[in-house]
Write an enzyme that holds these catalytic residues in place. Sequence first.
Site, PDB file in Angstrom:
ATOM      1  N   ASP A  38       7.679   6.558   6.237  1.00  0.00           N
ATOM      2  CA  ASP A  38       6.612   6.349   5.272  1.00  0.00           C
ATOM      3  C   ASP A  38       5.624   7.515   5.370  1.00  0.00           C
ATOM      4  O   ASP A  38       6.052   8.671   5.387  1.00  0.00           O
ATOM      5  CB  ASP A  38       5.948   4.987   5.526  1.00  0.00           C
ATOM      6  CG  ASP A  38       5.056   4.529   4.382  1.00  0.00           C
ATOM      7  OD1 ASP A  38       5.595   4.034   3.384  1.00  0.00           O
ATOM      8  OD2 ASP A  38       3.827   4.683   4.479  1.00  0.00           O
ATOM      9  N   TYR A  65      -3.904   7.836   0.982  1.00  0.00           N
ATOM     10  CA  TYR A  65      -3.123   8.120  -0.226  1.00  0.00           C
ATOM     11  C   TYR A  65      -3.897   9.073  -1.131  1.00  0.00           C
ATOM     12  O   TYR A  65      -3.315   9.966  -1.757  1.00  0.00           O
ATOM     13  CB  TYR A  65      -2.819   6.829  -0.977  1.00  0.00           C
ATOM     14  CG  TYR A  65      -1.690   6.006  -0.421  1.00  0.00           C
ATOM     15  CD1 TYR A  65      -0.521   5.818  -1.157  1.00  0.00           C
ATOM     16  CD2 TYR A  65      -1.791   5.387   0.818  1.00  0.00           C
ATOM     17  CE1 TYR A  65       0.513   5.034  -0.669  1.00  0.00           C
ATOM     18  CE2 TYR A  65      -0.761   4.604   1.322  1.00  0.00           C
ATOM     19  CZ  TYR A  65       0.383   4.434   0.576  1.00  0.00           C
ATOM     20  OH  TYR A  65       1.418   3.664   1.066  1.00  0.00           O
ATOM     21  N   HIS A  95      12.501  -0.598   5.403  1.00  0.00           N
ATOM     22  CA  HIS A  95      11.455   0.418   5.488  1.00  0.00           C
ATOM     23  C   HIS A  95      10.762   0.424   6.848  1.00  0.00           C
ATOM     24  O   HIS A  95      10.267   1.463   7.290  1.00  0.00           O
ATOM     25  CB  HIS A  95      10.438   0.149   4.379  1.00  0.00           C
ATOM     26  CG  HIS A  95       9.536   1.293   4.084  1.00  0.00           C
ATOM     27  ND1 HIS A  95       9.995   2.509   3.612  1.00  0.00           N
ATOM     28  CD2 HIS A  95       8.185   1.425   4.198  1.00  0.00           C
ATOM     29  CE1 HIS A  95       8.977   3.333   3.433  1.00  0.00           C
ATOM     30  NE2 HIS A  95       7.864   2.699   3.792  1.00  0.00           N
TER      31      HIS A  95
END
Length: 391
Positions: A184, A311, A364
Amino acid sequence: MPDPLPRPEPFIQQTSPAALEDLRVRLRATRWPDAPEEAGWSLGTDLAYLRELVDYWAESFDWPAQEAALASLPRFRVPVGGLGIHFVHARAVAPVGPALPVILSHGWPDSFWRYSKVVPLLTDPGAHGADPADAFDVIVPDMPGFGYSDRPVGPPLDSIAVAGLWAELMTVLGYETFGAAGGDVGSHVSRYLGLDHPDRVVAVHRTDGGLPVFRGDPADLSPEERSWIEGTAAWSATEGAYAAIHRTKPQTAAFGLNDSPAGLAAWIVEKLQAWSDCDGDIERSYTKDEILTNVTLYWLTETIGSSMRMYRANSAIPPEQLARRVEVPSGFSLFSGDVVRPPRAWLERSTNMVSLTEPERGGHFAAFEEPELFAEELRAFFRPYRAAATG
């Protein structure tokens, strides 16, 4: 003379009873939304499941027991780059020959929690049916704004800046060369460790290749690459609303998520369910205690807002940085239940790829979902690079 390196201090977190009582009061006072009949997970977090989880959280979840289990890991804090960084530093147990230092970088929505199961498997492989010669010194930092690391008070840090902090952290810990691994956001951090510190990083292992960034002629792409890029765009359109909010207006979402533990759980649990190899049943991959340990870490540290802001920082990374090719030997374990899995041609285009495996189980959060399988992937990948690392 150069300034002396900072000294890591042992870290043990003990939550006050008042903080836990406040959490329980808030959980019991949750004002629930309605949901269409039979909606399930199709519109986001399933209402019936979240009510069940929140009831367990308020009435049965034993955070002190989970906190004590996490305290069994050797945890520290140290100032790095002006920020207090929390990290696990577990040294190899009875290694045969020098242990390989490896820094593991997590993503969102998690923290050092992601790797809590694999630390003993990597530091003491002989006790878990593997070759003692494959022992690692394991370093697992919380990124700035995550977990028990400091939250930046100014602009959020991007993955390039965090990679620089991790290189500094490894210097503080006495490691001149080392391996890097992540998934990630941690995949990006590991990538930039290889890009910006190739003299120190012997190899990079990643569980994903990130979202595609390509500004060349599409005709130069293979059919598999074009299909993957189109599929990723379709995935982003249907599943990427969270990321759009994180990139653009994270502060707006943070008000509600930082105030409502049920809302925070909904935001995180939906991703655990959607991104894990659980066939729609989240408790095939995690127990309620495991889910709530992750969510409670976010609640008690009040880091949902600061974690989302990373982000925003990463969205501003210049295209020329995103297009750089990693020349450090790179390996990928693309677990079958993960999302947006890139084709071999893309990985070969963007990295010096020396290894690609596709484990048949895990999603994930593979290091937490399938710790034994993940540990074996790391042992196998890093085996040829042990002689190049020094501690």
